[in-house]
Scaffold this motif. Structure first.
Motif, PDB file in Angstrom:
ATOM      1  N   GLU A   1     -22.734 -12.537 -21.040  1.00  0.00           N
ATOM      2  CA  GLU A   1     -24.078 -12.217 -21.506  1.00  0.00           C
ATOM      3  C   GLU A   1     -23.989 -11.425 -22.804  1.00  0.00           C
TER       4      GLU A   1
ATOM      5  N   ILE B   1     -19.738 -12.197 -14.144  1.00  0.00           N
ATOM      6  CA  ILE B   1     -20.723 -11.978 -15.200  1.00  0.00           C
ATOM      7  C   ILE B   1     -20.281 -10.762 -16.008  1.00  0.00           C
TER       8      ILE B   1
ATOM      9  N   LEU C   1     -21.318 -19.675 -21.188  1.00  0.00           N
ATOM     10  CA  LEU C   1     -20.819 -19.944 -19.841  1.00  0.00           C
ATOM     11  C   LEU C   1     -19.551 -20.770 -19.979  1.00  0.00           C
TER      12      LEU C   1
ATOM     13  N   MET D   1     -22.673 -23.797 -22.954  1.00  0.00           N
ATOM     14  CA  MET D   1     -21.733 -24.062 -21.866  1.00  0.00           C
ATOM     15  C   MET D   1     -20.478 -24.719 -22.435  1.00  0.00           C
TER      16      MET D   1
ATOM     17  N   LEU E   1     -19.604 -16.034 -17.075  1.00  0.00           N
ATOM     18  CA  LEU E   1     -20.831 -15.951 -17.870  1.00  0.00           C
ATOM     19  C   LEU E   1     -20.751 -14.703 -18.725  1.00  0.00           C
TER      20      LEU E   1
ATOM     21  N   LEU F   1     -28.252 -20.567 -23.891  1.00  0.00           N
ATOM     22  CA  LEU F   1     -26.914 -20.524 -23.315  1.00  0.00           C
ATOM     23  C   LEU F   1     -26.080 -21.658 -23.883  1.00  0.00           C
TER      24      LEU F   1
ATOM     25  N   THR G   1     -31.738 -16.930 -19.455  1.00  0.00           N
ATOM     26  CA  THR G   1     -30.437 -17.483 -19.807  1.00  0.00           C
ATOM     27  C   THR G   1     -30.330 -18.986 -19.599  1.00  0.00           C
TER      28      THR G   1
ATOM     29  N   ALA H   1     -18.054 -16.782  -9.642  1.00  0.00           N
ATOM     30  CA  ALA H   1     -18.252 -16.520 -11.066  1.00  0.00           C
ATOM     31  C   ALA H   1     -18.189 -15.027 -11.339  1.00  0.00           C
TER      32      ALA H   1
END
Length: 325
Positions: A161, A129, A305, A275, A159, A273, A180, A127
């Motif tokens: 943020e 970020i 996400l 998704m 992800l 969050l 999160t 992943a």
């Protein structure tokens, strides 16, 4: 480990026997064990790495911190920028090491967007970020050019943020949300691609406190059949909810424009969050989804996400009788 340029980094990679790529993006769940965190030093250490502790409880083992010295802007000052970056990135590394995570630092001279995407692939991270300011979203901008490029071109879990300016006129930000993974919103259209979000959600069971499932009906063909369509969607969501019997969960079916309803619901329910699942188009990830995912990214101030597409699922519908039926 620090490397002086994107080109030397590529040569180093080719000279070693790198681990074979794991099968990713198929029907199975994907544990996030290695993450890449690009840092431009505008975000404070604990805010940039705020979700790392949560992810550790879900299986995270390694953090790769990356700073790219922009080759287009550094001109003759690149060596000085690199020296400064190597010192500053160690502050971030110290935070990750305190969490007893394997930590690697990279300072690379190159094109910022391409280098981030390339290193994510070469290091076989699970992943990426990325940070985005809420101010950019409010203005309708899609995350800034770098995050937009990564969102569209990378096949990795991403992800995004969100950060709020600490002081007006000062380019320093603090994390908008401190937990999160505590209350996740999962919009579903019942495609096989969307069901990947459910599979990925299984990996977060150890850190999840609550999950909210949402289906938006946007293809009402006959108002007389709307109630039937709504009940069918509720039944599907109910069966999905059963997969998370140990976690507090709820589901809702609404009618409207998907992106607008997702953003509104996320705000009303104060989720931590959202998704989303991307759909594949050739070698790139097409985030349009009828503009749904792109519009959610533009409008929401919540972290997002994004689960990458599976080629074998492109355009396929989730059939009754399958795994989550």
């Amino acid at each position: 480990m620090n490397w002086g340029s994107a080109e030397s980094y590529r040569m180093m990679l080719k000279s070693k026997n790198w681990k074979a790529n794991r099968a990713k993006g198929g029907c199975g769940q994907q544990m996030i064990s290695t993450v890449l965190v690009p840092a431009d030093f505008t975000i404070e250490t604990e805010d940039l790495l705020g979700c790392i502790g949560e992810l550790k409880n879900a299986g995270l083992k390694k953090v790769i911190l990356l700073h790219v010295v922009d080759i287009h802007k550094s001109q003759g000052l690149a060596p000085m920028f690199e020296r400064n970056a190597k010192e500053r990135i160690e502050d971030y590394a110290g935070f990750a090491r305190e969490l007893e995570l394997e930590t690697e630092t990279l300072v690379v001279l190159g094109d910022v967007r391409r280098t981030i995407a390339e290193i994510a692939d070469r290091e076989d991270v699970d992943a990426i970020i990325m940070g985005a300011t809420t101010k950019g979203f409010i203005k309708g901008k899609l995350l800034g050019r770098t995050t937009e490029y990564i969102t569209r071109s990378s096949k990795k879990i991403l992800l995004v943020e969100k950060y709020e300016a600490m002081k007006e006129g000062k380019e320093v930000y603090e994390k908008a949300c401190r937990a999160t993974f505590s209350r996740i919103l999962v919009p579903l259209d019942f495609s096989k691609e969307a069901m990947k979000a459910i599979e990925q959600l299984q990996e977060f069971k150890e850190i999840l406190k609550e999950v909210l499932f949402l289906h938006v009906i946007d293809d009402i063909k006959d108002m007389d059949l709307l109630d039937e369509q709504r009940e069918e969607a509720k039944e599907r969501l109910r069966r999905i909810k059963e997969q998370f019997a140990d976690i507090k969960s709820q589901y809702l079916v609404v009618e409207g424009i998907p992106s607008d309803e997702i953003v509104k619901f996320a705000s009303i329910e104060d989720v931590t969050l959202i998704m989303l699942t991307a759909r594949g188009e050739g070698a790139l990830i097409d985030l349009l989804l009828g503009s749904t995912a792109e519009n959610v990214l533009r409008k929401t101030t919540k972290p997002v996400l994004i689960i990458p597409a599976s080629k074998e699922f492109e355009g396929e519908e989730w059939d009754e009788g399958e795994e989550y039926a």
